[in-house]
Motif scaffolding. Structure first.
Motif, short mmCIF file in Angstrom:
data_model
loop_
_atom_site.label_atom_id
_atom_site.label_comp_id
_atom_site.label_asym_id
_atom_site.label_seq_id
_atom_site.Cartn_x
_atom_site.Cartn_y
_atom_site.Cartn_z
N ALA A 15 43.62 5.25 17.91
CA ALA A 15 43.60 6.57 18.54
C ALA A 15 42.67 7.51 17.78
CB ALA A 15 45.02 7.15 18.61
N VAL A 16 42.72 7.45 16.45
CA VAL A 16 41.84 8.30 15.64
C VAL A 16 40.38 7.93 15.88
CG1 VAL A 16 41.11 8.83 13.27
CG2 VAL A 16 43.54 8.76 13.84
N ALA A 17 40.09 6.63 15.87
CA ALA A 17 38.70 6.18 16.05
C ALA A 17 38.14 6.63 17.39
CB ALA A 17 38.63 4.67 15.93
N LEU A 18 38.93 6.55 18.44
CA LEU A 18 38.45 6.94 19.76
C LEU A 18 38.28 8.46 19.86
CD1 LEU A 18 40.53 4.56 22.07
CD2 LEU A 18 38.14 4.34 21.38
N THR A 19 39.21 9.20 19.25
CA THR A 19 39.14 10.65 19.32
C THR A 19 37.91 11.18 18.57
OG1 THR A 19 41.55 10.70 19.35
CG2 THR A 19 40.44 12.79 18.94
N VAL A 20 37.58 10.53 17.50
CA VAL A 20 36.49 11.00 16.65
C VAL A 20 35.12 10.87 17.34
CG1 VAL A 20 35.41 9.49 14.95
CG2 VAL A 20 37.10 11.16 14.22
N ARG A 21 35.06 10.05 18.39
CA ARG A 21 33.81 9.93 19.15
C ARG A 21 33.44 11.27 19.79
NH1 ARG A 21 33.97 4.03 22.19
NH2 ARG A 21 34.20 2.82 20.29
N ASP A 22 34.47 12.04 20.13
CA ASP A 22 34.21 13.35 20.72
C ASP A 22 34.16 14.45 19.67
OD1 ASP A 22 36.39 12.35 23.38
OD2 ASP A 22 34.20 12.31 23.32
N PHE A 23 34.45 14.12 18.42
CA PHE A 23 34.46 15.10 17.33
C PHE A 23 33.72 14.54 16.13
CE2 PHE A 23 37.26 18.22 19.19
CZ PHE A 23 37.95 17.49 20.14
N PRO A 24 32.41 14.35 16.27
CA PRO A 24 31.64 13.69 15.21
C PRO A 24 31.67 14.44 13.89
CG PRO A 24 30.20 14.62 16.91
CD PRO A 24 31.58 14.72 17.43
N GLU A 25 32.02 15.72 13.92
CA GLU A 25 32.05 16.48 12.67
C GLU A 25 33.22 16.09 11.77
OE1 GLU A 25 32.75 17.54 15.76
OE2 GLU A 25 33.27 19.68 15.73
N MET A 26 34.06 15.17 12.25
CA MET A 26 35.16 14.67 11.43
C MET A 26 34.83 13.30 10.83
SD MET A 26 37.24 17.07 11.81
CE MET A 26 37.31 18.49 12.90
N ASN A 27 33.71 12.74 11.19
CA ASN A 27 33.45 11.34 10.84
C ASN A 27 32.03 11.19 10.32
OD1 ASN A 27 33.86 8.47 10.81
ND2 ASN A 27 32.70 8.34 12.71
N GLY A 28 31.87 11.17 9.01
CA GLY A 28 30.53 11.04 8.45
C GLY A 28 30.55 11.47 7.00
#
Lengths: 391, 92
Positions: free
Chosen positions: A224-237
């Motif tokens: 669920a986190v991985a899929l959600t982060v696709r729409d919120f790239p500022e959380m993943n990087g």
């Protein structure tokens, strides 16, 4: 000539001790091949090669402690000619048996040569028990060969005791967490997530699966986190030198506590594109290798964000410390039954508390709140978490 | 298999996951997971260990019955009346 350098092993580990080479000069290597094993305070790391090529020279000596970035070996690029006068092979010990840190330390205490011990652990690894059993045999068969003289590059290295290792690990964690709190302006948000749909779905899925294939709630949460982060790239990087670089996939660091104390958060790669069964197998394998003290360098250096799931410890919520240079950490507390208002009636609902710790240099509370709300919504539709996401 | 064999098998399955457990110090009537540090992955691995040792598939719905060492031992004794399927044996 390609300089193969010891890669970053996570922000709280800046050095390691070379314990084994898995290649020899003249050997061809491909990207992803394990070329060496480097011991750190947290685990013995299989260092993976990032280039195709042919090994020209092994530079680092067995037993040498080296910082991240040290040139360990020289590789010829594909097509590059060999040196005119062939050099005698240097420093290439035969591939050594994998052994747990506890086994290695016991072997040093007892004067046992690990190369002569049969391993019965994971993937043929030598466990502490194997060393104890070997010690019961005639000592003359098994005593350690003389250690090569220390090179000018570093002081003589003696194997760390378990207490040393625990102290060193604690220091690494302390350094990373202190750095995080010094450098990253954290903000924190929390959201209570109803879990009835997710748990009902899991119950159904597990009733059809043998115990060896059962899914833990953790994989639903990770997906669920991985899929959600696709729409919120500022959380993943990663935030490096003042610049945020969003990642192209969610390589989620999974916080795993070690039985002997300490914490490590190696990456599960590309979580968003894998079906739940595959994620479960990979998670189980990762936890197993983690506890056996054996991880891959890509698992240590690749996390783009971290998830910590302390629900098993029985706490309601966890507000974590972001692991630099990442920019977010999602926390999940335990599932507990609570009174809940559903359509004007009060019902009992299993809920958990999801939290977000995020870097205020990269995102603001508004986006953080939307992220958590979307995560909550995804966990109401567990069917959509199953397979690969349709673009 | 008698009760003490079953109990020994259960303890072995737990110690395979949590090697620091001292069997003599375990209170068999007290909740196991209050005495031994077992997270959900560890617990799953204990269940897998029990399956390998006793040849019994334990459904998830039965986990709630397995809170204490006594309860696990009693559960396995009860299941013993079923046909044992030893995963190590091959069919004739």
């Amino acid at each position: 000539m390609i300089e193969f350098k010891l890669p970053s092993l996570g922000s709280d580990m800046d050095e390691g001790t070379l314990v084994a080479w898995h290649v020899a000069p003249g050997q061809a290597v491909k990207k992803g091949d394990v070329i060496a094993v480097v011991d750190t305070t947290k685990a013995a790391i299989d260092v993976e090669c990032w280039h195709d090529g042919v090994v020209d020279r092994l530079v680092t000596q067995i037993g040498e402690k080296i910082p991240v970035g040290t040139v360990m070996a020289l590789l010829r690029a594909p097509g590059e000619a060999a040196a005119a006068s062939p050099e005698a092979p240097q420093g290439a010990a035969p591939a050594r048996q994998r052994a747990t840190p506890a086994a290695r330390q016991r072997a040093v205490e007892l004067g046992i040569d690990l190369a002569r011990v049969v391993g019965t652990g994971e993937a043929g690894a030598i466990t502490r028990d194997d060393v104890e059993h070997a010690a019961a045999r005639a000592p003359a068969d098994l005593t350690t060969k003389p250690v090569p003289a220390p090179t000018p590059k570093g002081p003589p290295v003696t194997a760390p005791t378990m207490a040393d290792r625990a102290t060193e690990m604690r220091k690494s964690i302390a350094a990373a967490m202190s750095r995080s709190k010094r450098e990253i302006p954290h903000y924190y948000l929390s959201e209570t997530v109803p879990m009835r749909h997710a748990l009902d779905w899991l119950r159904g899925a597990n009733a059809e699966r043998p115990v060896t294939a059962r899914l833990l709630p953790a994989v639903l949460l990770l997906k669920a986190v991985a899929l959600t982060v696709r729409d919120f790239p500022e959380m993943n990087g990663l935030y490096v030198d003042g610049v945020f670089r969003p990642a192209s996939a969610a390589h989620i660091g999974v916080a795993i506590s070690l039985r002997q104390g300490g914490l490590v958060a190696p990456a599960l790669h590309d979580v968003g594109s894998k079906p739940l069964d595959e994620l479960m197998r990979e998670l189980a394998d990762l936890v197993k290798r983690c506890r056996a003290g054996s991880l891959r360098s890509s698992e240590m250096s690749d996390p783009t964000m971290t998830v910590t799931n302390l629900g098993d410890e029985g706490v309601e919520s966890v507000f974590g410390v972001i692991y630099p240079p990442q920019v977010a950490l999602v926390g999940f507390g335990r599932v507990a039954d609570r009174p809940w208002v559903d359509d004007s009636a009060v019902v009992t609902m299993p809920v958990l508390c999801a939290t977000l710790a995020a870097d205020h240099r990269v995102s603001d509370g508004h986006r953080g709140a939307m992220f958590l709300a979307r995560l909550r919504d995804r966990l109401q539709a567990p069917d959509e978490l199953q397979g690969e996401r349709r673009e | 298999m008698n009760e003490s064999d079953i109990r020994a098998g259960v303890i072995a399955a737990i110690q395979a996951i949590a090697p620091e457990v001292d069997a003599r110090a375990l209170d068999p009537a007290r909740r196991l997971r209050d005495q031994v540090d077992l997270d959900s992955m560890d617990w799953l691995n204990v269940i897998v260990g029990l399956r390998e040792h006793f040849g019994i598939e334990i459904p998830e719905a039965d986990y709630a019955q397995l809170a204490t060492l006594d309860a696990i031992t009693g559960y396995l004794r009860g299941r013993q009346r079923e046909r044992w399927v030893d995963p190590r044996q091959t069919e004739a």
